[in-house]
Design a protein around this motif. Sequence first.
Motif, PDB file in Angstrom:
ATOM      1  N   GLY A 206     -28.272 -35.336   7.920  1.00  0.00           N
ATOM      2  CA  GLY A 206     -29.431 -35.036   6.931  1.00  0.00           C
ATOM      3  C   GLY A 206     -30.579 -35.674   6.540  1.00  0.00           C
ATOM      4  N   PRO A 207     -31.737 -36.026   5.918  1.00  0.00           N
ATOM      5  CA  PRO A 207     -32.448 -37.243   5.572  1.00  0.00           C
ATOM      6  C   PRO A 207     -31.793 -37.595   5.265  1.00  0.00           C
ATOM      7  CG  PRO A 207     -33.338 -35.497   4.539  1.00  0.00           C
ATOM      8  CD  PRO A 207     -31.433 -34.047   4.888  1.00  0.00           C
ATOM      9  N   PRO A 208     -32.610 -39.115   5.459  1.00  0.00           N
ATOM     10  CA  PRO A 208     -32.140 -40.560   4.163  1.00  0.00           C
ATOM     11  C   PRO A 208     -32.716 -40.397   2.771  1.00  0.00           C
ATOM     12  CG  PRO A 208     -34.124 -41.094   5.671  1.00  0.00           C
ATOM     13  CD  PRO A 208     -33.678 -39.712   5.905  1.00  0.00           C
ATOM     14  N   VAL A 209     -32.225 -40.709   2.124  1.00  0.00           N
ATOM     15  CA  VAL A 209     -32.111 -40.906   0.234  1.00  0.00           C
ATOM     16  C   VAL A 209     -32.526 -42.799  -0.239  1.00  0.00           C
ATOM     17  CG1 VAL A 209     -31.419 -38.603   0.064  1.00  0.00           C
ATOM     18  CG2 VAL A 209     -30.425 -40.253  -0.422  1.00  0.00           C
ATOM     19  N   LEU A 210     -31.595 -43.416   0.256  1.00  0.00           N
ATOM     20  CA  LEU A 210     -31.239 -44.698  -0.039  1.00  0.00           C
ATOM     21  C   LEU A 210     -31.343 -45.699   0.380  1.00  0.00           C
ATOM     22  CD1 LEU A 210     -32.154 -45.997  -2.833  1.00  0.00           C
ATOM     23  CD2 LEU A 210     -29.592 -45.909  -2.816  1.00  0.00           C
ATOM     24  N   ASP A 211     -31.906 -46.429   1.001  1.00  0.00           N
ATOM     25  CA  ASP A 211     -31.657 -47.829   2.071  1.00  0.00           C
ATOM     26  C   ASP A 211     -31.622 -46.825   3.809  1.00  0.00           C
ATOM     27  OD1 ASP A 211     -32.112 -49.727   0.328  1.00  0.00           O
ATOM     28  OD2 ASP A 211     -30.234 -49.473  -0.811  1.00  0.00           O
ATOM     29  N   GLY A 212     -31.828 -46.085   3.559  1.00  0.00           N
ATOM     30  CA  GLY A 212     -32.128 -45.062   4.786  1.00  0.00           C
ATOM     31  C   GLY A 212     -30.678 -44.668   5.030  1.00  0.00           C
ATOM     32  N   LYS A 213     -30.091 -44.643   4.016  1.00  0.00           N
ATOM     33  CA  LYS A 213     -28.661 -44.020   3.969  1.00  0.00           C
ATOM     34  C   LYS A 213     -29.215 -41.903   3.627  1.00  0.00           C
ATOM     35  CE  LYS A 213     -25.743 -47.732   3.248  1.00  0.00           C
ATOM     36  NZ  LYS A 213     -24.750 -48.627   2.899  1.00  0.00           N
ATOM     37  N   PRO A 214     -28.259 -41.174   4.462  1.00  0.00           N
ATOM     38  CA  PRO A 214     -28.674 -39.450   3.676  1.00  0.00           C
ATOM     39  C   PRO A 214     -27.525 -39.783   2.073  1.00  0.00           C
ATOM     40  CG  PRO A 214     -26.650 -39.273   4.977  1.00  0.00           C
ATOM     41  CD  PRO A 214     -27.521 -41.015   5.188  1.00  0.00           C
ATOM     42  N   TYR A 215     -28.287 -39.020   1.179  1.00  0.00           N
ATOM     43  CA  TYR A 215     -26.641 -38.683  -0.351  1.00  0.00           C
ATOM     44  C   TYR A 215     -25.775 -38.910  -0.205  1.00  0.00           C
ATOM     45  CZ  TYR A 215     -25.911 -36.995  -4.558  1.00  0.00           C
ATOM     46  OH  TYR A 215     -24.542 -36.964  -5.840  1.00  0.00           O
ATOM     47  N   PRO A 216     -24.669 -37.537   1.280  1.00  0.00           N
ATOM     48  CA  PRO A 216     -23.267 -38.400   0.288  1.00  0.00           C
ATOM     49  C   PRO A 216     -23.039 -39.681   1.281  1.00  0.00           C
ATOM     50  CG  PRO A 216     -24.741 -36.425   2.094  1.00  0.00           C
ATOM     51  CD  PRO A 216     -25.444 -36.878   1.914  1.00  0.00           C
ATOM     52  N   LYS A 217     -23.881 -40.055   1.983  1.00  0.00           N
ATOM     53  CA  LYS A 217     -23.151 -41.804   1.966  1.00  0.00           C
ATOM     54  C   LYS A 217     -23.186 -42.509   1.054  1.00  0.00           C
ATOM     55  CE  LYS A 217     -22.994 -42.073   6.891  1.00  0.00           C
ATOM     56  NZ  LYS A 217     -23.023 -42.703   8.715  1.00  0.00           N
ATOM     57  N   VAL A 218     -24.527 -42.329   0.520  1.00  0.00           N
ATOM     58  CA  VAL A 218     -25.180 -43.271  -0.416  1.00  0.00           C
ATOM     59  C   VAL A 218     -23.559 -42.759  -2.149  1.00  0.00           C
ATOM     60  CG1 VAL A 218     -26.380 -43.546  -2.529  1.00  0.00           C
ATOM     61  CG2 VAL A 218     -27.056 -43.225  -0.408  1.00  0.00           C
ATOM     62  N   ALA A 219     -23.551 -41.320  -1.843  1.00  0.00           N
ATOM     63  CA  ALA A 219     -22.421 -41.228  -3.251  1.00  0.00           C
ATOM     64  C   ALA A 219     -20.936 -40.582  -2.691  1.00  0.00           C
ATOM     65  CB  ALA A 219     -22.726 -39.940  -3.891  1.00  0.00           C
ATOM     66  N   HIS A 220     -20.822 -41.666  -1.451  1.00  0.00           N
ATOM     67  CA  HIS A 220     -18.919 -41.283  -0.989  1.00  0.00           C
ATOM     68  C   HIS A 220     -18.737 -40.135  -0.931  1.00  0.00           C
ATOM     69  CE1 HIS A 220     -19.822 -46.126  -1.221  1.00  0.00           C
ATOM     70  NE2 HIS A 220     -20.111 -45.806  -2.793  1.00  0.00           N
ATOM     71  N   LEU A 221     -19.600 -39.349  -0.513  1.00  0.00           N
ATOM     72  CA  LEU A 221     -19.074 -37.822   0.329  1.00  0.00           C
ATOM     73  C   LEU A 221     -17.851 -37.943   1.239  1.00  0.00           C
ATOM     74  CD1 LEU A 221     -21.879 -35.413  -1.645  1.00  0.00           C
ATOM     75  CD2 LEU A 221     -19.537 -36.847  -3.120  1.00  0.00           C
ATOM     76  N   ALA A 222     -16.686 -37.131   1.621  1.00  0.00           N
ATOM     77  CA  ALA A 222     -15.913 -37.391   2.345  1.00  0.00           C
ATOM     78  C   ALA A 222     -16.701 -36.207   4.049  1.00  0.00           C
ATOM     79  CB  ALA A 222     -14.387 -36.456   2.503  1.00  0.00           C
ATOM     80  N   TRP A 223     -17.249 -36.677   4.869  1.00  0.00           N
ATOM     81  CA  TRP A 223     -17.970 -36.404   6.165  1.00  0.00           C
ATOM     82  C   TRP A 223     -16.958 -35.534   7.310  1.00  0.00           C
ATOM     83  CZ3 TRP A 223     -22.893 -36.644   7.300  1.00  0.00           C
ATOM     84  CH2 TRP A 223     -23.918 -37.209   6.074  1.00  0.00           C
ATOM     85  N   ASP A 224     -15.810 -35.990   7.167  1.00  0.00           N
ATOM     86  CA  ASP A 224     -14.667 -35.501   7.657  1.00  0.00           C
ATOM     87  C   ASP A 224     -13.306 -35.324   7.363  1.00  0.00           C
ATOM     88  OD1 ASP A 224     -13.082 -37.632   8.326  1.00  0.00           O
ATOM     89  OD2 ASP A 224     -14.785 -38.687   9.412  1.00  0.00           O
ATOM     90  N   ALA A 225     -12.247 -34.484   7.671  1.00  0.00           N
ATOM     91  CA  ALA A 225     -10.779 -34.140   6.936  1.00  0.00           C
ATOM     92  C   ALA A 225     -10.122 -35.483   6.800  1.00  0.00           C
ATOM     93  CB  ALA A 225     -10.238 -33.281   8.544  1.00  0.00           C
ATOM     94  N   TYR A 226      -9.961 -36.340   7.737  1.00  0.00           N
ATOM     95  CA  TYR A 226      -9.565 -37.751   7.279  1.00  0.00           C
ATOM     96  C   TYR A 226      -8.844 -38.167   5.437  1.00  0.00           C
ATOM     97  CZ  TYR A 226      -9.475 -38.717  11.865  1.00  0.00           C
ATOM     98  OH  TYR A 226      -9.536 -38.642  13.874  1.00  0.00           O
ATOM     99  N   PRO A 227     -10.056 -38.233   5.428  1.00  0.00           N
ATOM    100  CA  PRO A 227      -9.766 -38.697   3.454  1.00  0.00           C
ATOM    101  C   PRO A 227      -9.577 -37.187   2.727  1.00  0.00           C
ATOM    102  CG  PRO A 227     -12.220 -38.443   4.140  1.00  0.00           C
ATOM    103  CD  PRO A 227     -11.196 -38.285   4.910  1.00  0.00           C
ATOM    104  N   PHE A 228      -8.930 -35.904   3.119  1.00  0.00           N
ATOM    105  CA  PHE A 228      -8.375 -35.285   2.206  1.00  0.00           C
ATOM    106  C   PHE A 228      -7.075 -35.305   2.426  1.00  0.00           C
ATOM    107  CE2 PHE A 228      -6.114 -30.983   2.446  1.00  0.00           C
ATOM    108  CZ  PHE A 228      -6.498 -30.455   1.059  1.00  0.00           C
ATOM    109  N   VAL A 229      -6.785 -35.961   3.916  1.00  0.00           N
ATOM    110  CA  VAL A 229      -5.341 -35.257   4.580  1.00  0.00           C
ATOM    111  C   VAL A 229      -4.454 -37.355   4.093  1.00  0.00           C
ATOM    112  CG1 VAL A 229      -3.985 -36.259   6.633  1.00  0.00           C
ATOM    113  CG2 VAL A 229      -5.753 -34.570   6.733  1.00  0.00           C
ATOM    114  N   ALA A 230      -5.780 -38.198   3.933  1.00  0.00           N
ATOM    115  CA  ALA A 230      -5.651 -39.629   3.243  1.00  0.00           C
ATOM    116  C   ALA A 230      -5.036 -39.027   1.602  1.00  0.00           C
ATOM    117  CB  ALA A 230      -6.111 -40.045   3.160  1.00  0.00           C
ATOM    118  N   ILE A 231      -5.261 -38.737   0.979  1.00  0.00           N
ATOM    119  CA  ILE A 231      -5.380 -38.160  -0.033  1.00  0.00           C
ATOM    120  C   ILE A 231      -4.010 -37.103  -0.466  1.00  0.00           C
ATOM    121  CG2 ILE A 231      -6.074 -37.714  -2.562  1.00  0.00           C
ATOM    122  CD1 ILE A 231      -7.346 -40.622  -1.520  1.00  0.00           C
TER     123      ILE A 231
END
Length: 503
Positions: A206-231
């Motif tokens: 997605g488009p960058p919104v802050l410091d060249g990063k897209p919103y999900p990365k700035v807000a620390h939203l999971a990108w793949d399934a690894y976090p779900f399995v870990a938690i």
Amino acid sequence: MTASDNSISLFLADDAATAQLGEDLALALRVGDCLALSGDLGAGKSSLARALLRAMADDTTLDVPSPTFTLVQSYELRIPVSHFDLYRLGDPSELTELGFDEALQTGICLVEWPEMAEGELPKERIDLKLTHEGEGRRAIITAPAKRIARIERVLAIRAFLDSHGYRGSARRFLTGDASLRAYESIYPKDGGSRVILMDWPRLPEGPPVLDGKPYPKVAHLAWDAYPFVAIANILRQNGFAAPEIFAADYDQGILLIEDLGTDGVLDAEGKPIAERYRASVACLAHLHSLSIPGDIPVTPDHIHHIPDFDRTAMKMEARLLLDWHLPWKRGTPASDEERADYLAIWDKLIDQLEDAEKNLLLRDMHSPNIIWRAHEQGIKRIGLIDFQDAMIGPTSYDVASLVQDARVTIERDLHDQLLVDYLALRHAQGDFDETKFLKSWAIMSAQRNCKLAGLWVRLLQRDGKPGYLKHMPRTLAYLAIALEHEALAPLREWCEKAGIGQV
């Protein structure tokens, strides 16, 4: 199966395989799709159509009469479906009289004998041709790129099921969420217990919104399934009811997970059941007493690092009120002075969280993500799901998320009782600073509700999802409660000046 950019070729060995393709297509189709079925008599068009409709209805006994004489049969299902049989159509122009255009605007059109209306059907359709091949059939599916991609996805999920011991399982749509994840109910062919499939394809950044990063990365939203399995794994290791992971394809974003049940924390009228919310608060109080590691092994090659709920993420979320809610509310964007004042206020509020208690926060601890398990005891009565975006941050955030449920109104008496329960349980654990926690709670409640006030508008205006706007009055009422705390006086005054309040 073979595939190209806009076509798929499948061999269907028997009637069961044809019906299974119909089931799978039921999961791929969306409002506005036209599926045109062609083929000789006996090629399997009606069998496929019948299986598709029964899967869409989640009713294996649904009566699906042939519309040969009526020309069209309509079904009010999860997505409305109009089943057209054009074999006896007198003239292609009669399609309009049958209500085809209206049906396509609000649902799916399933068309047998499409060649009888050639030129009248939409160009952006899905063509499926069935031909006899040996003892079976050949299915050739042709469609525009986005539609063919949907079909390829459901077929990839079918291949995943086949390769993990679920060959021949029945698949049914379960739910989608505000993100792009979707869920299916999987019923094993041998009659075993239902399991849940999480469909989570990896998406462009997605488009960058802050410091060249897209919103999900700035807000620390999971990108793949690894976090779900870990938690999920760490919660289960600590005695909580989180889904067991049965199978995972991290590259494709497909998980098979335990079904924790279907009962929730709301009654038949959608109102909160106090006992269940109080049990959920007790579950949180226990979680907050534990020491959860920041790094969790998932596979031999992958360790998930739980991100911190840092200043950048907090301000980015709170900024949704500025960027989306305020222009929607009053018709004009925030002035430069208003923006500067608002963000400065949040900087000072976040400074006050420096010494707040911090631990694992699940991030969306509210009614859609809580399963009530009456047959269990203690914390295992609370089934936890949808925690892939978990962070390390103020424990008060999850308490605010639960006590001020974004999806259901928690009246003030229950609201206050839940806080009293939580505080009593934490005091019983020892070494708990109530004053510090309540200040943190007010700040986190305000942060969450400022985010939601903007999110509901963004879902409406950017994503075309107006249904979430119904939550706005509740969100603003919750925000008003948070603003009662003396630490929130600067934000309360800013909101009053900006014209933001209950609607």
